[in-house]
Design a protein around this motif. Structure first.
Motif, PDB file in Angstrom:
ATOM      1  N   GLU A  34      55.013 -20.027 -65.617  1.00  0.00           N
ATOM      2  CA  GLU A  34      55.145 -21.179 -66.226  1.00  0.00           C
ATOM      3  C   GLU A  34      56.820 -21.561 -66.645  1.00  0.00           C
ATOM      4  OE1 GLU A  34      52.560 -21.948 -69.316  1.00  0.00           O
ATOM      5  OE2 GLU A  34      53.281 -23.910 -70.056  1.00  0.00           O
ATOM      6  N   GLY A  35      57.332 -20.769 -67.390  1.00  0.00           N
ATOM      7  CA  GLY A  35      58.858 -20.915 -67.710  1.00  0.00           C
ATOM      8  C   GLY A  35      58.725 -21.413 -69.235  1.00  0.00           C
ATOM      9  N   THR A  36      59.725 -20.829 -69.978  1.00  0.00           N
ATOM     10  CA  THR A  36      59.909 -20.927 -71.575  1.00  0.00           C
ATOM     11  C   THR A  36      60.420 -22.351 -71.613  1.00  0.00           C
ATOM     12  OG1 THR A  36      61.566 -19.585 -71.483  1.00  0.00           O
ATOM     13  CG2 THR A  36      59.984 -18.624 -72.020  1.00  0.00           C
ATOM     14  N   ARG A  37      60.110 -22.885 -72.725  1.00  0.00           N
ATOM     15  CA  ARG A  37      60.763 -24.028 -73.347  1.00  0.00           C
ATOM     16  C   ARG A  37      61.971 -23.430 -74.127  1.00  0.00           C
ATOM     17  NH1 ARG A  37      57.450 -29.069 -75.546  1.00  0.00           N
ATOM     18  NH2 ARG A  37      59.154 -30.688 -75.229  1.00  0.00           N
ATOM     19  N   VAL A  38      63.403 -23.830 -73.784  1.00  0.00           N
ATOM     20  CA  VAL A  38      64.327 -23.170 -74.417  1.00  0.00           C
ATOM     21  C   VAL A  38      64.765 -24.201 -75.800  1.00  0.00           C
ATOM     22  CG1 VAL A  38      66.636 -22.542 -74.433  1.00  0.00           C
ATOM     23  CG2 VAL A  38      65.020 -22.346 -72.359  1.00  0.00           C
ATOM     24  N   ILE A  39      64.398 -23.739 -76.881  1.00  0.00           N
ATOM     25  CA  ILE A  39      64.742 -24.588 -78.220  1.00  0.00           C
ATOM     26  C   ILE A  39      66.350 -24.139 -78.614  1.00  0.00           C
ATOM     27  CG2 ILE A  39      64.247 -24.977 -80.717  1.00  0.00           C
ATOM     28  CD1 ILE A  39      61.925 -25.369 -78.571  1.00  0.00           C
ATOM     29  N   ASN A  53      64.544 -33.079 -75.419  1.00  0.00           N
ATOM     30  CA  ASN A  53      63.371 -33.523 -75.872  1.00  0.00           C
ATOM     31  C   ASN A  53      63.334 -33.167 -77.247  1.00  0.00           C
ATOM     32  OD1 ASN A  53      61.986 -34.493 -73.661  1.00  0.00           O
ATOM     33  ND2 ASN A  53      61.927 -32.250 -73.034  1.00  0.00           N
ATOM     34  N   GLU A  54      62.860 -34.103 -78.298  1.00  0.00           N
ATOM     35  CA  GLU A  54      62.851 -34.027 -79.651  1.00  0.00           C
ATOM     36  C   GLU A  54      61.183 -34.024 -80.046  1.00  0.00           C
ATOM     37  OE1 GLU A  54      64.184 -37.248 -82.514  1.00  0.00           O
ATOM     38  OE2 GLU A  54      62.029 -37.435 -82.946  1.00  0.00           O
ATOM     39  N   ILE A  55      61.056 -32.553 -80.756  1.00  0.00           N
ATOM     40  CA  ILE A  55      59.895 -32.114 -80.710  1.00  0.00           C
ATOM     41  C   ILE A  55      59.534 -31.919 -82.547  1.00  0.00           C
ATOM     42  CG2 ILE A  55      58.303 -30.170 -80.445  1.00  0.00           C
ATOM     43  CD1 ILE A  55      60.638 -29.391 -78.245  1.00  0.00           C
ATOM     44  N   LEU A  56      58.250 -32.756 -82.850  1.00  0.00           N
ATOM     45  CA  LEU A  56      57.766 -32.703 -84.153  1.00  0.00           C
ATOM     46  C   LEU A  56      57.452 -31.063 -84.591  1.00  0.00           C
ATOM     47  CD1 LEU A  56      57.717 -33.745 -87.004  1.00  0.00           C
ATOM     48  CD2 LEU A  56      55.536 -34.807 -86.211  1.00  0.00           C
ATOM     49  N   ASP A  57      57.705 -30.377 -85.370  1.00  0.00           N
ATOM     50  CA  ASP A  57      57.475 -29.021 -85.682  1.00  0.00           C
ATOM     51  C   ASP A  57      56.330 -29.118 -86.594  1.00  0.00           C
ATOM     52  OD1 ASP A  57      56.632 -26.449 -85.986  1.00  0.00           O
ATOM     53  OD2 ASP A  57      58.831 -25.965 -86.403  1.00  0.00           O
ATOM     54  N   GLY A  58      55.160 -29.158 -86.228  1.00  0.00           N
ATOM     55  CA  GLY A  58      53.967 -29.214 -87.241  1.00  0.00           C
ATOM     56  C   GLY A  58      53.512 -27.710 -87.797  1.00  0.00           C
ATOM     57  N   MET A  59      54.497 -26.802 -87.378  1.00  0.00           N
ATOM     58  CA  MET A  59      54.020 -25.567 -87.898  1.00  0.00           C
ATOM     59  C   MET A  59      54.891 -24.697 -88.788  1.00  0.00           C
ATOM     60  SD  MET A  59      50.922 -24.697 -87.009  1.00  0.00           S
ATOM     61  CE  MET A  59      51.035 -23.063 -87.467  1.00  0.00           C
ATOM     62  N   ALA A  60      56.292 -25.553 -88.840  1.00  0.00           N
ATOM     63  CA  ALA A  60      57.295 -24.979 -89.715  1.00  0.00           C
ATOM     64  C   ALA A  60      57.528 -23.473 -89.173  1.00  0.00           C
ATOM     65  CB  ALA A  60      56.981 -24.799 -91.017  1.00  0.00           C
ATOM     66  N   GLY A  61      57.834 -23.672 -87.635  1.00  0.00           N
ATOM     67  CA  GLY A  61      57.992 -22.504 -87.054  1.00  0.00           C
ATOM     68  C   GLY A  61      56.683 -21.608 -86.962  1.00  0.00           C
ATOM     69  N   LEU A  62      56.776 -20.367 -87.522  1.00  0.00           N
ATOM     70  CA  LEU A  62      55.401 -19.672 -87.563  1.00  0.00           C
ATOM     71  C   LEU A  62      55.148 -19.662 -89.198  1.00  0.00           C
ATOM     72  CD1 LEU A  62      55.899 -16.300 -85.559  1.00  0.00           C
ATOM     73  CD2 LEU A  62      54.270 -18.320 -85.109  1.00  0.00           C
ATOM     74  N   TRP A  63      54.709 -20.873 -89.665  1.00  0.00           N
ATOM     75  CA  TRP A  63      54.215 -21.246 -91.087  1.00  0.00           C
ATOM     76  C   TRP A  63      55.392 -20.835 -91.880  1.00  0.00           C
ATOM     77  CZ3 TRP A  63      48.724 -21.669 -90.641  1.00  0.00           C
ATOM     78  CH2 TRP A  63      48.141 -21.259 -89.573  1.00  0.00           C
ATOM     79  N   CYS A  64      56.809 -20.982 -91.751  1.00  0.00           N
ATOM     80  CA  CYS A  64      57.735 -20.290 -92.672  1.00  0.00           C
ATOM     81  C   CYS A  64      58.898 -21.216 -92.902  1.00  0.00           C
ATOM     82  CB  CYS A  64      58.032 -18.932 -91.771  1.00  0.00           C
ATOM     83  SG  CYS A  64      58.945 -19.121 -90.358  1.00  0.00           S
ATOM     84  N   VAL A  65      59.203 -22.219 -92.432  1.00  0.00           N
ATOM     85  CA  VAL A  65      60.429 -22.958 -92.556  1.00  0.00           C
ATOM     86  C   VAL A  65      60.061 -23.898 -93.603  1.00  0.00           C
ATOM     87  CG1 VAL A  65      62.517 -24.026 -91.677  1.00  0.00           C
ATOM     88  CG2 VAL A  65      61.201 -22.502 -90.046  1.00  0.00           C
ATOM     89  N   ASN A  66      59.715 -23.537 -94.754  1.00  0.00           N
ATOM     90  CA  ASN A  66      59.400 -24.587 -95.957  1.00  0.00           C
ATOM     91  C   ASN A  66      60.325 -25.251 -96.255  1.00  0.00           C
ATOM     92  OD1 ASN A  66      57.269 -22.799 -95.711  1.00  0.00           O
ATOM     93  ND2 ASN A  66      57.090 -22.670 -97.873  1.00  0.00           N
ATOM     94  N   VAL A  67      61.665 -24.929 -96.451  1.00  0.00           N
ATOM     95  CA  VAL A  67      62.649 -26.068 -96.469  1.00  0.00           C
ATOM     96  C   VAL A  67      63.302 -26.755 -95.442  1.00  0.00           C
ATOM     97  CG1 VAL A  67      63.543 -24.797 -98.946  1.00  0.00           C
ATOM     98  CG2 VAL A  67      64.843 -24.435 -96.441  1.00  0.00           C
ATOM     99  N   GLY A  68      62.633 -26.749 -94.391  1.00  0.00           N
ATOM    100  CA  GLY A  68      63.097 -27.414 -93.156  1.00  0.00           C
ATOM    101  C   GLY A  68      64.356 -26.724 -92.564  1.00  0.00           C
ATOM    102  N   TYR A  69      64.701 -27.008 -91.272  1.00  0.00           N
ATOM    103  CA  TYR A  69      65.985 -26.546 -90.603  1.00  0.00           C
ATOM    104  C   TYR A  69      67.181 -27.454 -91.077  1.00  0.00           C
ATOM    105  CZ  TYR A  69      62.067 -25.190 -87.472  1.00  0.00           C
ATOM    106  OH  TYR A  69      60.988 -24.530 -87.032  1.00  0.00           O
ATOM    107  N   HIS A 410      48.247 -30.540 -74.869  1.00  0.00           N
ATOM    108  CA  HIS A 410      48.461 -31.800 -74.849  1.00  0.00           C
ATOM    109  C   HIS A 410      49.333 -32.101 -75.895  1.00  0.00           C
ATOM    110  CE1 HIS A 410      45.923 -33.689 -71.942  1.00  0.00           C
ATOM    111  NE2 HIS A 410      44.858 -33.293 -72.109  1.00  0.00           N
ATOM    112  N   CYS A 411      49.375 -31.431 -77.295  1.00  0.00           N
ATOM    113  CA  CYS A 411      50.266 -31.902 -78.227  1.00  0.00           C
ATOM    114  C   CYS A 411      51.756 -31.340 -77.630  1.00  0.00           C
ATOM    115  CB  CYS A 411      49.817 -30.921 -79.449  1.00  0.00           C
ATOM    116  SG  CYS A 411      48.480 -31.513 -80.256  1.00  0.00           S
ATOM    117  N   PHE A 412      51.607 -30.086 -77.072  1.00  0.00           N
ATOM    118  CA  PHE A 412      52.957 -29.510 -76.544  1.00  0.00           C
ATOM    119  C   PHE A 412      53.681 -30.481 -75.824  1.00  0.00           C
ATOM    120  CE2 PHE A 412      55.486 -25.737 -74.802  1.00  0.00           C
ATOM    121  CZ  PHE A 412      56.270 -25.423 -76.063  1.00  0.00           C
ATOM    122  N   ALA A 413      52.855 -31.228 -74.574  1.00  0.00           N
ATOM    123  CA  ALA A 413      53.216 -31.921 -73.793  1.00  0.00           C
ATOM    124  C   ALA A 413      53.955 -33.184 -74.585  1.00  0.00           C
ATOM    125  CB  ALA A 413      52.237 -32.455 -72.620  1.00  0.00           C
ATOM    126  N   ASN A 414      53.395 -33.670 -75.634  1.00  0.00           N
ATOM    127  CA  ASN A 414      53.831 -34.910 -76.284  1.00  0.00           C
ATOM    128  C   ASN A 414      54.820 -34.618 -77.553  1.00  0.00           C
ATOM    129  OD1 ASN A 414      52.109 -37.388 -75.310  1.00  0.00           O
ATOM    130  ND2 ASN A 414      50.804 -35.542 -75.076  1.00  0.00           N
TER     131      ASN A 414
END
Ligand code: PMP
Length: 456
Positions: A34-39, A53-69, A410-414
Motif C-alpha cells: 500500500e505504501g506509507t504516509r510520510v508525516i 494534506n492536513e490531518i487532525l490527530d485524534g490520537m495524540a500520536g500514540l496517546w502521548c502528545v498531551n501538550v500538542g505538537y 474512512h477516517c484516515f482517508a478523510n
C-alpha cells in the motif's frame, strides 16, 4: 504558521521505507503493497504529510502528545540540557539536576505515598521493572512464593517478553508462546459486551469477583500483585463501572496483594485529573508512567514506588540489580520537566476536566443515535464508540474487527486519525485540541460512520 510542507521526495522515502524500515505492530507485506504516509511536520493537534494534506490527530500520536505538537519550549529545554550535560549515568553514585528535579516533581504530583521514581525509557521497560521490584519485595518479606501477577484480558502493558506476558492480548501471546509462567489474566470490566441483564453497578462487582475467584484458585500465598490500567486504552477504552475498583482494592488488601496501576495512557491530565488514580479514587502501591510524561517529545518512563515497597527494597534489599543506560537521562528529564511546567502553566488538566473534555464527550455522545453505535463511553480527553450490528442486545459484529477497520480507513482517508480496536473507534486527542477542532473530529467521524454503514 505556514502549512506548506517542505519539499520531500515522497516516492523515494516510500521505497526506502519499504526496503529497509520494519514498522512496529505492522503487517509489513500489506504495508509495502500500500505504501506509507510520510508525516513531515505538526503543530498543535494537526499533522501534515509530504503531499501537503492536513490531518487532525485524534490520537495524540500514540496517546502521548498531551501538550500538542510544535512546542518550542521543549526543543529549547532539550537544547539547553544537551549543551550543559547531554548524558551521564545515574548508576555510580552520581545524579543530574533534571533527573532529581523530575523525581521530586513526580512525587509531588502523584497520589500520596508514591515518593520514589525509578526511570526507564518506555512503558514496557517500566512494567518490566515493576515485575522485578514486586518479586524482589516478596522475597525480602520472606514470601518467595508470592510471584504471580494477575492482569486482565485486553490489558496492554507493553511489548517486551515480560510486558507481553503481563498484558492480556491473546494475539500477541499466540505468536510467541506467551504468557511466561507466573502471569494470569482475568476478565475485564467490559460492560457493553458482558453486562447482560446486570446493572453497571452489579456488573462492576461481578467483574471484580473474578479477581477473588482467581486468587482462591491459585492461592493467595502465590500471588504477588494485581495490575490494571484504570481505563484499558489499547484494549478499546474499557471504562470500569464505579463499583469495580473499590471492590478490586478491597480484595487486594484482604489477600495482601500489591495493587499496581498502569497510568501510561491515563496519566498527565487525560481523564481530567493529573492521574486517573484521582478520577477513580485509587490508592496504588506502584504506578507506571510514560507517554504524557514528556508528551512524547523524548522517550522516558517512570515507575512510582509507594512507601511500603520502597521501604523494604531500600532498607533491606541491598543493591537492586536492574537499570538502563538511559535511566534518568538528563535530556529526557529536562524535556519532561518542561512538559509538566507547560501542563501546569496552561491549566491543561483543568481544561480536560471542565472545558474541552466535556465538550468532546458531548460531541461523541451526539453520535449515540447513529445506527452503528452501540455505546459511547469516555471521560475527559479519551473516548470510544462501540460499533455494533444491532443496538438491541447489543449484537456485536462477526467477525469482530472488520467494520472497525473499515471505519478507521474512512477516517484516515478523510484526514482524521482515529484508531479501531476490534469494532470500537477510539480517540485520545492532544489536551490542547480546540473546540472547532473537536467539532471537526465529530463531524468527520459522523461522515465516516455514514460511509461505513453504506459499505456494509
Ligand atoms: N502500558 C500502557 C497502558 C500502554 O498503553 C503502553 C503503550 N501503548 C505501554 C504500557 C507500553 O509503553 P511503550 O510502548 O512505551 O513500551
Amino acid at each position: 504558521m505556514s502549512t506548506a510542507a517542505p519539499a520531500i521526495d515522497t516516492d523515494r522515502i516510500r521505497s526506502l521505507d519499504a526496503a529497509h524500515h520494519w514498522h512496529p505492530f505492522t503487517d509489513t507485506k500489506a504495508l509495502n503493497a500500500e505504501g506509507t504516509r510520510v508525516i513531515v511536520k505538526a503543530e498543535g493537534s494537526l499533522l501534515w504529510d509530504s503531499k501537503g494534506n492536513e490531518i487532525l490527530d485524534g490520537m495524540a500520536g500514540l496517546w502521548c502528545v498531551n501538550v500538542g505538537y510544535g512546542r518550542k519550549e521543549l526543543a529549547e529545554a532539550a537544547s539547553r540540557q544537551m549543551m550543559a550535560l547531554p548524558y551521564y549515568n545515574t548508576f555510580f553514585k552520581t545524579t543530574n539536576v533534571p533527573a532529581t528535579e523530575l523525581a521530586a516533581k513526580l512525587a509531588e504530583l502523584t497520589p500520596d505515598g508514591l515518593n520514589y521514581a525509578f526511570f526507564a525509557n518506555s512503558g514496557s521497560e517500566a512494567n518490566d521493572t515493576i515485575v522485578r521490584m514486586v518479586r524482589h519485595f516478596w522475597q525480602l518479606r520472606g514470601k518467595p512464593n508470592k510471584k504471580t501477577l494477575i492482569s486482565r484480558e485486553f490489558a496492554y502493558h507493553g511489548s517486551t517478553m515480560i510486558a507481553t506476558s503481563l498484558g492480556g492480548m491473546t494475539a500477541m501471546h499466540a505468536q510467541v508462546d506467551m504468557p511466561l509462567p507466573g502471569f494470569s489474566h482475568i476478565r475485564p470490566p467490559y460492560f457493553v459486551r458482558d453486562g447482560g441483564n446486570m446493572t453497571e453497578e452489579e456488573f462492576g462487582i461481578a467483574a471484580a469477583q473474578a479477581l477473588e475467584d482467581r486468587i482462591q484458585e491459585l492461592g493467595a500465598d502465590t500471588i504477588a500483585a494485581f495490575i490494571a490500567e484504570p481505563i484499558q486504552g489499547a484494549g478499546g477504552v474499557i471504562i470500569p463501572p464505579a463499583s469495580y475498583f473499590p471492590e478490586i482494592q478491597r480484595i487486594c488488601r484482604n489477600h495482601d496483594i500489591l495493587f499496581i496501576v498502569d497510568e501510561v495512557i491515563t496519566g498527565f491530565g487525560r481523564t481530567g485529573n493529573w492521574f486517573a488514580s484521582q478520577t477513580f479514587d485509587l490508592q496504588p502501591d506502584m504506578m507506571t508512567l510514560a507517554k504524557g510524561l514528556s508528551s512524547g517529545y523524548a522517550p522516558i518512563s517512570a515507575v512510582m514506588v509507594g512507601e511500603r515497597v520502597a521501604k523494604t527494597l531500600i532498607e533491606e534489599g541491598g543493591e537492586f540489580y536492574h537499570g538502563f543506560t538511559y535511566s534518568g537521562h538528563p535530556v529526557a528529564c529536562a524535556v519532561a520537566l518542561e512538559n509538566l511546567r507547560i501542563i501546569e502553566a496552561e491549566g491543561l488538566v483543568e481544561r480536560a476536566r471542565s472545558d474541552t473534555g466535556p465538550y468532546l464527550q458531548d460531541g461523541l455522545r451526539s453520535l449515540a443515535d447513529h445506527p452503528l453505535v452501540g455505546e459511547v463511553r469516555g471521560v475527559g480527553m479519551i473516548g470510544a464508540l462501540e460499533l455494533v450490528k444491532d443496538k438491541d442486545g447489543p449484537v456485536f459484529f462477526d467477525p469482530i474487527g472488520r467494520v472497525g477497520t473499515i471505519c478507521r480507513d474512512h477516517c484516515f482517508a478523510n484526514n482524521l486519525v482515529m484508531r479501531a480496536v476490534r469494532d470500537a473507534m477510539v480517540c485520545s486527542p492532544p489536551l490542547v485540541i480546540t473546540r472547532p477542532e473537536i467539532d471537526r473530529l465529530v463531524s468527520t467521524l459522523k461522515l465516516c460512520l455514514d460511509r461505513t454503514y453504506a459499505d456494509i
